[in-house]
Scaffold this motif. Sequence first.
Motif, PDB file in Angstrom:
ATOM      1  N   HIS A  75      38.477  -0.239  27.329  1.00 58.26           N
ATOM      2  CA  HIS A  75      37.871   0.210  28.588  1.00 58.26           C
ATOM      3  C   HIS A  75      38.678  -0.263  29.798  1.00 58.26           C
ATOM      4  O   HIS A  75      39.058  -1.430  29.879  1.00 58.26           O
ATOM      5  N   ASN A  76      38.903   0.670  30.730  1.00 56.68           N
ATOM      6  CA  ASN A  76      39.493   0.287  32.017  1.00 56.68           C
ATOM      7  C   ASN A  76      38.716   0.888  33.186  1.00 56.68           C
ATOM      8  O   ASN A  76      39.187   0.898  34.316  1.00 56.68           O
ATOM      9  N   VAL A  77      37.524   1.429  32.901  1.00 51.86           N
ATOM     10  CA  VAL A  77      36.591   1.900  33.925  1.00 51.86           C
ATOM     11  C   VAL A  77      35.222   1.320  33.603  1.00 51.86           C
ATOM     12  O   VAL A  77      35.058   0.596  32.621  1.00 51.86           O
ATOM     13  N   GLU A  78      34.224   1.654  34.418  1.00 53.17           N
ATOM     14  CA  GLU A  78      32.915   1.011  34.279  1.00 53.17           C
ATOM     15  C   GLU A  78      32.269   1.274  32.923  1.00 53.17           C
ATOM     16  O   GLU A  78      32.171   2.411  32.469  1.00 53.17           O
ATOM     17  N   VAL A  79      31.838   0.196  32.284  1.00 52.79           N
ATOM     18  CA  VAL A  79      31.124   0.281  31.009  1.00 52.79           C
ATOM     19  C   VAL A  79      29.668   0.629  31.297  1.00 52.79           C
ATOM     20  O   VAL A  79      28.997  -0.042  32.070  1.00 52.79           O
ATOM     21  N   LYS A  80      29.180   1.686  30.650  1.00 50.45           N
ATOM     22  CA  LYS A  80      27.834   2.186  30.923  1.00 50.45           C
ATOM     23  C   LYS A  80      26.805   1.775  29.878  1.00 50.45           C
ATOM     24  O   LYS A  80      25.602   1.829  30.142  1.00 50.45           O
ATOM     25  N   CYS A  81      27.263   1.404  28.671  1.00 48.70           N
ATOM     26  CA  CYS A  81      26.279   1.051  27.644  1.00 48.70           C
ATOM     27  C   CYS A  81      26.857   0.020  26.686  1.00 48.70           C
ATOM     28  O   CYS A  81      28.056   0.026  26.382  1.00 48.70           O
ATOM     29  N   ILE A  82      25.985  -0.882  26.260  1.00 51.61           N
ATOM     30  CA  ILE A  82      26.330  -1.947  25.313  1.00 51.61           C
ATOM     31  C   ILE A  82      25.134  -2.128  24.381  1.00 51.61           C
ATOM     32  O   ILE A  82      23.996  -2.233  24.851  1.00 51.61           O
ATOM     33  N   ASP A  83      25.379  -2.156  23.066  1.00 53.90           N
ATOM     34  CA  ASP A  83      24.267  -2.336  22.143  1.00 53.90           C
ATOM     35  C   ASP A  83      24.743  -2.999  20.857  1.00 53.90           C
ATOM     36  O   ASP A  83      25.721  -2.557  20.241  1.00 53.90           O
ATOM     37  N   TYR A  84      24.058  -4.072  20.465  1.00 53.34           N
ATOM     38  CA  TYR A  84      24.331  -4.720  19.181  1.00 53.34           C
ATOM     39  C   TYR A  84      23.658  -3.939  18.055  1.00 53.34           C
ATOM     40  O   TYR A  84      22.546  -3.416  18.219  1.00 53.34           O
ATOM     41  N   ARG A  85      24.326  -3.878  16.895  1.00 51.34           N
ATOM     42  CA  ARG A  85      23.674  -3.355  15.701  1.00 51.34           C
ATOM     43  C   ARG A  85      22.581  -4.345  15.313  1.00 51.34           C
ATOM     44  O   ARG A  85      22.732  -5.557  15.520  1.00 51.34           O
ATOM     45  N   PRO A  86      21.457  -3.869  14.765  1.00 53.82           N
ATOM     46  CA  PRO A  86      20.342  -4.776  14.463  1.00 53.82           C
ATOM     47  C   PRO A  86      20.696  -5.982  13.622  1.00 53.82           C
ATOM     48  O   PRO A  86      20.063  -7.040  13.753  1.00 53.82           O
ATOM     49  N   ASP A  87      21.719  -5.884  12.738  1.00 54.10           N
ATOM     50  CA  ASP A  87      22.094  -7.046  11.936  1.00 54.10           C
ATOM     51  C   ASP A  87      23.051  -7.978  12.680  1.00 54.10           C
ATOM     52  O   ASP A  87      23.417  -9.040  12.157  1.00 54.10           O
ATOM     53  N   GLY A  88      23.473  -7.606  13.901  1.00 53.92           N
ATOM     54  CA  GLY A  88      24.333  -8.461  14.708  1.00 53.92           C
ATOM     55  C   GLY A  88      25.787  -8.484  14.305  1.00 53.92           C
ATOM     56  O   GLY A  88      26.580  -9.219  14.892  1.00 53.92           O
ATOM     57  N   GLN A  89      26.184  -7.661  13.332  1.00 53.39           N
ATOM     58  CA  GLN A  89      27.559  -7.699  12.845  1.00 53.39           C
ATOM     59  C   GLN A  89      28.511  -6.879  13.714  1.00 53.39           C
ATOM     60  O   GLN A  89      29.726  -7.116  13.696  1.00 53.39           O
ATOM     61  N   TYR A  90      27.975  -5.925  14.461  1.00 51.24           N
ATOM     62  CA  TYR A  90      28.820  -5.044  15.265  1.00 51.24           C
ATOM     63  C   TYR A  90      28.182  -4.773  16.623  1.00 51.24           C
ATOM     64  O   TYR A  90      26.969  -4.920  16.803  1.00 51.24           O
ATOM     65  N   LEU A  91      29.034  -4.342  17.551  1.00 51.25           N
ATOM     66  CA  LEU A  91      28.609  -4.028  18.913  1.00 51.25           C
ATOM     67  C   LEU A  91      29.244  -2.710  19.305  1.00 51.25           C
ATOM     68  O   LEU A  91      30.421  -2.472  19.009  1.00 51.25           O
ATOM     69  N   ILE A  92      28.489  -1.828  19.970  1.00 55.08           N
ATOM     70  CA  ILE A  92      29.050  -0.581  20.485  1.00 55.08           C
ATOM     71  C   ILE A  92      29.073  -0.634  22.008  1.00 55.08           C
ATOM     72  O   ILE A  92      28.140  -1.148  22.628  1.00 55.08           O
ATOM     73  N   THR A  93      30.164  -0.135  22.606  1.00 51.05           N
ATOM     74  CA  THR A  93      30.288  -0.052  24.054  1.00 51.05           C
ATOM     75  C   THR A  93      30.791   1.337  24.420  1.00 51.05           C
ATOM     76  O   THR A  93      31.540   1.957  23.668  1.00 51.05           O
ATOM     77  N   GLY A  94      30.369   1.852  25.570  1.00 43.57           N
ATOM     78  CA  GLY A  94      30.823   3.157  26.046  1.00 43.57           C
ATOM     79  C   GLY A  94      31.009   3.139  27.545  1.00 43.57           C
ATOM     80  O   GLY A  94      30.289   2.428  28.254  1.00 43.57           O
ATOM     81  N   ASP A  95      31.967   3.920  28.058  1.00 40.65           N
ATOM     82  CA  ASP A  95      32.246   3.866  29.493  1.00 40.65           C
ATOM     83  C   ASP A  95      32.119   5.232  30.173  1.00 40.65           C
ATOM     84  O   ASP A  95      31.871   6.255  29.522  1.00 40.65           O
ATOM     85  N   GLU A  96      32.303   5.229  31.497  1.00 40.40           N
ATOM     86  CA  GLU A  96      32.079   6.424  32.295  1.00 40.40           C
ATOM     87  C   GLU A  96      33.137   7.502  32.071  1.00 40.40           C
ATOM     88  O   GLU A  96      32.959   8.643  32.494  1.00 40.40           O
ATOM     89  N   SER A  97      34.239   7.173  31.403  1.00 41.52           N
ATOM     90  CA  SER A  97      35.247   8.185  31.086  1.00 41.52           C
ATOM     91  C   SER A  97      34.952   8.893  29.773  1.00 41.52           C
ATOM     92  O   SER A  97      35.570   9.911  29.453  1.00 41.52           O
ATOM     93  N   GLY A  98      34.021   8.346  28.982  1.00 43.51           N
ATOM     94  CA  GLY A  98      33.686   8.923  27.689  1.00 43.51           C
ATOM     95  C   GLY A  98      34.307   8.197  26.518  1.00 43.51           C
ATOM     96  O   GLY A  98      34.131   8.593  25.364  1.00 43.51           O
ATOM     97  N   ARG A  99      34.994   7.099  26.775  1.00 44.08           N
ATOM     98  CA  ARG A  99      35.596   6.329  25.682  1.00 44.08           C
ATOM     99  C   ARG A  99      34.555   5.341  25.145  1.00 44.08           C
ATOM    100  O   ARG A  99      33.860   4.684  25.910  1.00 44.08           O
ATOM    101  N   TYR A 100      34.479   5.252  23.814  1.00 44.14           N
ATOM    102  CA  TYR A 100      33.558   4.276  23.224  1.00 44.14           C
ATOM    103  C   TYR A 100      34.215   3.605  22.036  1.00 44.14           C
ATOM    104  O   TYR A 100      35.176   4.113  21.452  1.00 44.14           O
ATOM    105  N   ALA A 101      33.702   2.423  21.702  1.00 42.84           N
ATOM    106  CA  ALA A 101      34.290   1.634  20.624  1.00 42.84           C
ATOM    107  C   ALA A 101      33.216   0.836  19.917  1.00 42.84           C
ATOM    108  O   ALA A 101      32.172   0.511  20.489  1.00 42.84           O
ATOM    109  N   ILE A 102      33.482   0.524  18.650  1.00 45.08           N
ATOM    110  CA  ILE A 102      32.657  -0.389  17.866  1.00 45.08           C
ATOM    111  C   ILE A 102      33.492  -1.626  17.602  1.00 45.08           C
ATOM    112  O   ILE A 102      34.656  -1.536  17.193  1.00 45.08           O
ATOM    113  N   TRP A 103      32.903  -2.802  17.871  1.00 45.94           N
ATOM    114  CA  TRP A 103      33.602  -4.083  17.779  1.00 45.94           C
ATOM    115  C   TRP A 103      32.961  -4.951  16.712  1.00 45.94           C
ATOM    116  O   TRP A 103      31.747  -4.900  16.507  1.00 45.94           O
TER     117      TRP A 103
END
Length: 206
Positions: A75-103
Amino acid sequence: LAVNKAYTVQEPESLAMIDLENMTLYSQEGITDSAVVDMDWHPNGDYLATTNRDEIPVILRKEDLSTKNRLTGVHNVEVKCIDYRPDGQYLITGDESGRYAIWDNNGSAVSEREFGQGLVDCKFSTDGQNYILVGENGLIKSRSFTGSLDNEVTIQGAQKAIFSQVGNRIHIIVDSPDYKGVNTLDFETFNLEVKTSFFHRVNDVE
């Protein structure tokens, strides 16, 4: 309760925490982006995912709000959403350009994709096997954790997605010129089950 607030040169800390049992402020405060629109606690309550002032997602330790991980390279623009998976093993993030990732918990991106329009929300399903993406033009997609497309629909004015407690329904919060309310969809089919109209604008709901 994590609270984001304005900051000044004299008081640069913008993240505060409230002890809900005693209704008192914790002494430690953190430096984050004061314009954060979303943040999420890890299920075990030890970590908080948010963004810093460089618009980079970060994982903070609850004990002292120090940085555990910086989630860089996506991400290099504003992050619009962040959410942990219920088991806490992964995190999803998405930004205003439409790029998203799982960490993963080490702060490494295990998946990175383009949505095609700016994102306004992203959520893991209650069992963690799927996730929902909501775009600024109303496009909503459900994907499996491995990335395959399950369902998609367009709902003009879609703002936010909330799963029902057992995960069989998805509530889409809508604020458009023609309709303000909640569209409840069957999660397996995306068929509309219930429409709940509001008489007011929708800024947030939980």
